[in-house]
Design a protein around this motif. Structure first.
Motif, PDB file in Angstrom:
ATOM      1  N   ARG A 199      -3.704  56.657 -11.078  1.00  0.00           N
ATOM      2  CA  ARG A 199      -2.897  55.715 -10.048  1.00  0.00           C
ATOM      3  C   ARG A 199      -4.002  55.293  -8.922  1.00  0.00           C
ATOM      4  O   ARG A 199      -5.058  56.237  -8.668  1.00  0.00           O
ATOM      5  N   GLY A 200      -4.374  53.868  -8.871  1.00  0.00           N
ATOM      6  CA  GLY A 200      -5.217  53.545  -8.008  1.00  0.00           C
ATOM      7  C   GLY A 200      -6.536  53.299  -8.498  1.00  0.00           C
ATOM      8  O   GLY A 200      -7.579  53.300  -7.850  1.00  0.00           O
ATOM      9  N   ILE A 201      -6.861  53.890  -9.883  1.00  0.00           N
ATOM     10  CA  ILE A 201      -8.251  53.757 -10.433  1.00  0.00           C
ATOM     11  C   ILE A 201      -8.420  52.539 -11.212  1.00  0.00           C
ATOM     12  O   ILE A 201      -7.705  52.048 -12.100  1.00  0.00           O
ATOM     13  N   GLY A 202      -9.732  51.972 -11.188  1.00  0.00           N
ATOM     14  CA  GLY A 202      -9.783  50.761 -12.004  1.00  0.00           C
ATOM     15  C   GLY A 202      -9.010  49.510 -11.698  1.00  0.00           C
ATOM     16  O   GLY A 202      -8.549  48.621 -12.698  1.00  0.00           O
ATOM     17  N   THR A 203      -8.736  49.436 -10.402  1.00  0.00           N
ATOM     18  CA  THR A 203      -7.518  48.397 -10.124  1.00  0.00           C
ATOM     19  C   THR A 203      -8.044  46.921 -10.434  1.00  0.00           C
ATOM     20  O   THR A 203      -9.366  46.484  -9.721  1.00  0.00           O
ATOM     21  N   VAL A 204      -7.695  46.054 -10.952  1.00  0.00           N
ATOM     22  CA  VAL A 204      -7.896  44.685 -11.085  1.00  0.00           C
ATOM     23  C   VAL A 204      -6.892  43.796 -10.363  1.00  0.00           C
ATOM     24  O   VAL A 204      -5.684  44.002 -10.930  1.00  0.00           O
ATOM     25  N   THR A 205      -7.369  42.916  -9.460  1.00  0.00           N
ATOM     26  CA  THR A 205      -6.289  42.021  -8.914  1.00  0.00           C
ATOM     27  C   THR A 205      -6.099  40.943 -10.079  1.00  0.00           C
ATOM     28  O   THR A 205      -6.983  40.698 -10.747  1.00  0.00           O
ATOM     29  N   ARG A 206      -4.801  40.358  -9.533  1.00  0.00           N
ATOM     30  CA  ARG A 206      -4.766  39.121 -10.240  1.00  0.00           C
ATOM     31  C   ARG A 206      -5.599  38.076 -10.389  1.00  0.00           C
ATOM     32  O   ARG A 206      -6.067  37.538 -11.512  1.00  0.00           O
ATOM     33  N   GLU A 207      -6.421  37.761  -9.442  1.00  0.00           N
ATOM     34  CA  GLU A 207      -7.324  36.784  -9.106  1.00  0.00           C
ATOM     35  C   GLU A 207      -8.544  37.142 -10.175  1.00  0.00           C
ATOM     36  O   GLU A 207      -8.901  36.450 -10.921  1.00  0.00           O
ATOM     37  N   GLN A 208      -8.894  38.656 -10.100  1.00  0.00           N
ATOM     38  CA  GLN A 208     -10.052  39.099 -10.715  1.00  0.00           C
ATOM     39  C   GLN A 208      -9.663  39.057 -12.313  1.00  0.00           C
ATOM     40  O   GLN A 208     -10.599  38.489 -13.015  1.00  0.00           O
ATOM     41  N   ALA A 209      -8.551  39.232 -12.576  1.00  0.00           N
ATOM     42  CA  ALA A 209      -8.123  39.317 -13.795  1.00  0.00           C
ATOM     43  C   ALA A 209      -8.166  38.031 -14.673  1.00  0.00           C
ATOM     44  O   ALA A 209      -8.825  37.757 -15.787  1.00  0.00           O
ATOM     45  N   GLU A 210      -7.663  37.016 -13.951  1.00  0.00           N
ATOM     46  CA  GLU A 210      -7.899  35.634 -14.063  1.00  0.00           C
ATOM     47  C   GLU A 210      -9.386  35.040 -14.292  1.00  0.00           C
ATOM     48  O   GLU A 210      -9.743  34.747 -15.505  1.00  0.00           O
ATOM     49  N   TRP A 211     -10.285  35.744 -13.242  1.00  0.00           N
ATOM     50  CA  TRP A 211     -11.546  34.967 -13.245  1.00  0.00           C
ATOM     51  C   TRP A 211     -12.359  35.635 -14.228  1.00  0.00           C
ATOM     52  O   TRP A 211     -13.207  35.232 -14.981  1.00  0.00           O
ATOM     53  N   LEU A 212     -12.149  37.262 -14.508  1.00  0.00           N
ATOM     54  CA  LEU A 212     -12.722  37.804 -15.723  1.00  0.00           C
ATOM     55  C   LEU A 212     -12.474  37.555 -17.011  1.00  0.00           C
ATOM     56  O   LEU A 212     -13.062  37.925 -17.898  1.00  0.00           O
ATOM     57  N   GLY A 213     -11.193  36.748 -17.273  1.00  0.00           N
ATOM     58  CA  GLY A 213     -10.770  36.626 -18.452  1.00  0.00           C
ATOM     59  C   GLY A 213     -10.302  37.612 -19.266  1.00  0.00           C
ATOM     60  O   GLY A 213     -10.380  37.827 -20.322  1.00  0.00           O
ATOM     61  N   LEU A 214      -9.357  38.763 -18.530  1.00  0.00           N
ATOM     62  CA  LEU A 214      -8.858  39.951 -19.334  1.00  0.00           C
ATOM     63  C   LEU A 214      -7.862  39.155 -20.207  1.00  0.00           C
ATOM     64  O   LEU A 214      -7.163  38.182 -19.991  1.00  0.00           O
ATOM     65  N   VAL A 215      -7.566  39.978 -21.193  1.00  0.00           N
ATOM     66  CA  VAL A 215      -6.597  39.442 -22.146  1.00  0.00           C
ATOM     67  C   VAL A 215      -5.475  40.825 -22.508  1.00  0.00           C
ATOM     68  O   VAL A 215      -5.975  41.716 -22.335  1.00  0.00           O
ATOM     69  N   GLY A 216      -4.177  40.409 -22.989  1.00  0.00           N
ATOM     70  CA  GLY A 216      -3.500  41.438 -23.458  1.00  0.00           C
ATOM     71  C   GLY A 216      -3.147  42.340 -22.442  1.00  0.00           C
ATOM     72  O   GLY A 216      -2.825  41.890 -21.339  1.00  0.00           O
ATOM     73  N   PRO A 217      -2.413  43.590 -22.909  1.00  0.00           N
ATOM     74  CA  PRO A 217      -1.997  44.422 -22.013  1.00  0.00           C
ATOM     75  C   PRO A 217      -2.623  44.609 -20.665  1.00  0.00           C
ATOM     76  O   PRO A 217      -2.236  44.739 -19.399  1.00  0.00           O
ATOM     77  N   ALA A 218      -4.254  44.730 -20.838  1.00  0.00           N
ATOM     78  CA  ALA A 218      -4.831  44.709 -19.606  1.00  0.00           C
ATOM     79  C   ALA A 218      -4.541  43.742 -18.534  1.00  0.00           C
ATOM     80  O   ALA A 218      -4.600  43.744 -17.550  1.00  0.00           O
ATOM     81  N   ALA A 219      -4.496  42.437 -19.044  1.00  0.00           N
ATOM     82  CA  ALA A 219      -4.136  41.423 -18.309  1.00  0.00           C
ATOM     83  C   ALA A 219      -2.692  41.321 -17.640  1.00  0.00           C
ATOM     84  O   ALA A 219      -2.574  41.239 -16.476  1.00  0.00           O
ATOM     85  N   ARG A 220      -1.555  41.694 -18.462  1.00  0.00           N
ATOM     86  CA  ARG A 220      -0.315  41.847 -17.938  1.00  0.00           C
ATOM     87  C   ARG A 220      -0.294  42.835 -17.034  1.00  0.00           C
ATOM     88  O   ARG A 220       0.801  42.794 -16.165  1.00  0.00           O
ATOM     89  N   ALA A 221      -1.017  43.852 -17.208  1.00  0.00           N
ATOM     90  CA  ALA A 221      -0.806  45.035 -16.019  1.00  0.00           C
ATOM     91  C   ALA A 221      -1.318  44.435 -14.498  1.00  0.00           C
ATOM     92  O   ALA A 221      -1.062  45.084 -13.744  1.00  0.00           O
ATOM     93  N   SER A 222      -2.119  43.402 -14.657  1.00  0.00           N
ATOM     94  CA  SER A 222      -2.487  42.840 -13.177  1.00  0.00           C
ATOM     95  C   SER A 222      -1.742  41.461 -12.993  1.00  0.00           C
ATOM     96  O   SER A 222      -1.969  40.432 -12.363  1.00  0.00           O
ATOM     97  N   ASN A 223      -0.506  41.423 -13.731  1.00  0.00           N
ATOM     98  CA  ASN A 223       0.538  40.527 -13.434  1.00  0.00           C
ATOM     99  C   ASN A 223      -0.014  38.848 -14.122  1.00  0.00           C
ATOM    100  O   ASN A 223       0.372  37.937 -13.515  1.00  0.00           O
TER     101      ASN A 223
END
Lengths: 393, 155
Positions: A199-223
């Protein structure tokens, strides 16, 4: 007092992950100040090898890019080649493809849950989830005859059909797994030890996830709503639609629960396919040579978007096959996010994106815009490889 | 004199007994597709439970008796494989798991692949399959231990 900087090398052989990848973390005390990754230990040159093999032989080679998501690799390849050749694939074959892909997702997510629990020091959960994973392995083995590289896909359709008796065993397996998944979901949210690690570890905000280009479940976990099964349904996903699972927190806990909640979606899709399996043939006619052209094939692997570029020159061999796998998209952002975390959180953070190095290790040639386009031959690549790694013996 | 010989014999038998009844294994993937690796990991989980034979899979090559190798050896992993083999204390055994480790499999002739495992380090036992079932891997390890027991591994 001047702060002491210390570099900790991990890998390529390490106790945590079963695959070769080399990481270097520079730390100040317990705090990580920099992270780099060195890849390529599993680089085998599969893309180049595809150019030497015919369309059917390449299928079996591409299946062995990754043993965990072998079916999704061949699905991407088959869909692309079939589109190039203009082959109509029977709906029953497409439905069986999706069925096996979802069973594979179940096996992959349960495997990941075990590995993540192991990284968190919760070995009991690792043993539990791997014991239950054997159920889906049995189902896959019963359906295709092999536990890992199923080779269910052929160009133009699938190899294996299923009857009512087989469907019934799959239903039983799925019922058992669904009950277990409820238990795991309860456990990972409420177990105080596990929650402390997530809980609260490795938090990626939605903006960060879009900017860093996360994909898959890791991206969906950041909405971030990224799921190709929903966005551009391939194979039979338009007949059997999937609901996208999203979480908002973006931390490790969200990544765990996204994957577990996706399992319920997979169970539902599997049941629907078994109930409404289209009738008919399971294989279309496939020509030996594929007409000239190029295509892009995108599918949703358990770890995220899998991308294939296939170019044909009208012969029985591919001119170029390019593979882009989800792990590379997810690994680089994690190296950025690692900074500022405790060193002890690193295994969890890495496991959180479900890295798969054998998928990952591709090579790219970068050239300047001014330079003339060059094509590397097999012999040049071989010599380059020998030069780089300087084989002494 | 006779007593000393007897004592040496007893010592050797005791060492062999100890080494073949609780060997530790280390796993190295030198370019495999992961298929064999997840099956090796499956052997330590409840259904197969390799630990009932006293075999433990753990992280460090310095504590290991058996090196479990998977995959064809890539050019980049070759040096690491050699280093891990050299780090292991003697007597040591190598188990090659999977078709790729035995012959290079589908990756034979790929530009970045050196080839099979026994082209780099000596191998004692081979387990074929793509990937081999967990039962086959357990069988391979047990056959390796039987062989070691018959030949004696005092030194």
């Amino acid at each position: 007092m001047p702060s002491e900087r210390f570099v900790i090398p991990i890998g390529p052989q390490h106790p945590a992950l079963k695959e070769p990848g080399h990481f270097e973390f520079s730390v100040e005390g317990e705090r990580v100040t920099g992270a780099t990754v060195r890849l390529g230990y599993a680089h085998r040159g599969i893309e180049k090898a595809c150019e030497e093999r015919n369309w059917v032989q390449s299928l079996y080679l591409l299946e062995r890019i990754c043993g965990i998501c072998s079916h999704i690799h061949t699905t991407a390849y088959c869909l692309g080649v079939e589109r190039l050749a203009g082959v109509e694939v029977p709906p029953r074959a497409q439905a069986i493809r999706v069925l096996i892909a979802e069973l594979e997702r179940v096996h992959s997510h349960l495997l990941w849950l075990g590995v993540a629990a192991h990284e968190a020091g919760f070995d009991t959960l690792f043993m539990y989830s791997w014991r239950d994973r054997e159920t889906v392995m049995d189902v896959l083995e019963g359906l295709t005859g092999n536990r890992v590289n199923y080779s269910a896909n052929v160009l133009g359709g699938v190899k294996y059909d299923l009857d009512e008796a087989r469907a019934e065993t799959i239903r039983k397996g799925v019922d058992y797994l669904e009950a277990r998944t409820y238990y795991y979901l309860e456990l990972v949210v409420h177990d105080p030890v596990f929650v402390q690690r997530t809980r609260g570890i490795g938090t990626v905000t939605r903006e960060q996830a879009e900017w860093l280009g996360l994909v898959g479940p890791a991206a969906r976990a950041s909405n971030v709503a990224r799921d190709l099964r929903v966005e551009s349904p391939y194979a039979a996903y338009d007949l059997f639609p999937v609901q996208m699972v999203l979480e908002t927190a973006g931390d490790l806990e969200a990544r765990v629960s996204v994957r577990l909640k996706e399992l319920f979606e997979s169970y539902r899709v599997i049941r629907t396919i078994l109930d409404k399996l289209p009738t008919g043939e399971i294989k279309g006619r496939m020509p030996k040579k594929v007409r000239e052209g190029e295509t892009v094939s995108r599918v949703e692997a358990p770890r995220g978007e899998l991308f294939y570029f296939i170019k044909s020159n009208g012969t029985d061999k591919a001119e170029r096959v390019k593979v882009r796998t989800p792990t590379l998209c997810n690994l680089a952002p994690m190296m950025t996010l690692a900074i500022g975390h405790q060193l002890a959180d690193m295994p969890m953070l890495l496991a959180g994106v479900d890295p798969c190095f054998s998928c990952n290790d591709r090579s790219i040639v970068v050239r300047n815009a001014q330079e003339a386009e060059t094509r590397w031959t097999w012999e040049q690549l071989r010599r380059y490889g020998i030069e780089v790694y300087k084989c002494k013996r | 004199m006779r007593l000393e010989e007897l004592w040496e014999q007893l010592e050797a038998r005791l060492a062999t007994w100890g080494r073949t009844h609780s060997p530790w294994a280390v796993h190295f993937n030198s370019g495999s597709c992961n298929g064999c690796d997840i099956e090796i990991l499956a052997t330590i989980t409840p259904r197969y439970d390799l630990e009932r034979f006293g075999v433990k899979i753990q992280g460090s090559p310095r504590h290991a008796d058996i090196l479990v190798c998977t995959g064809p050896v890539t050019r980049q992993a070759r040096e690491r494989l050699l280093r891990i083999y050299e780090q292991m204390p003697s007597p040591k055994f190598v188990l090659a798991v999977g078709t790729c480790a035995i012959s290079g499999g589908v990756f034979q002739g790929c530009y970045n692949v050196v080839g099979r495992v026994d082209a780099v380090i000596p191998v004692d036992m081979y387990v074929p399959g793509c990937p081999p079932r967990p039962e086959a891997i357990i069988d391979g390890i047990l056959k390796l231990l039987e062989k070691a027991q018959a030949e004696g591994v005092a030194t």
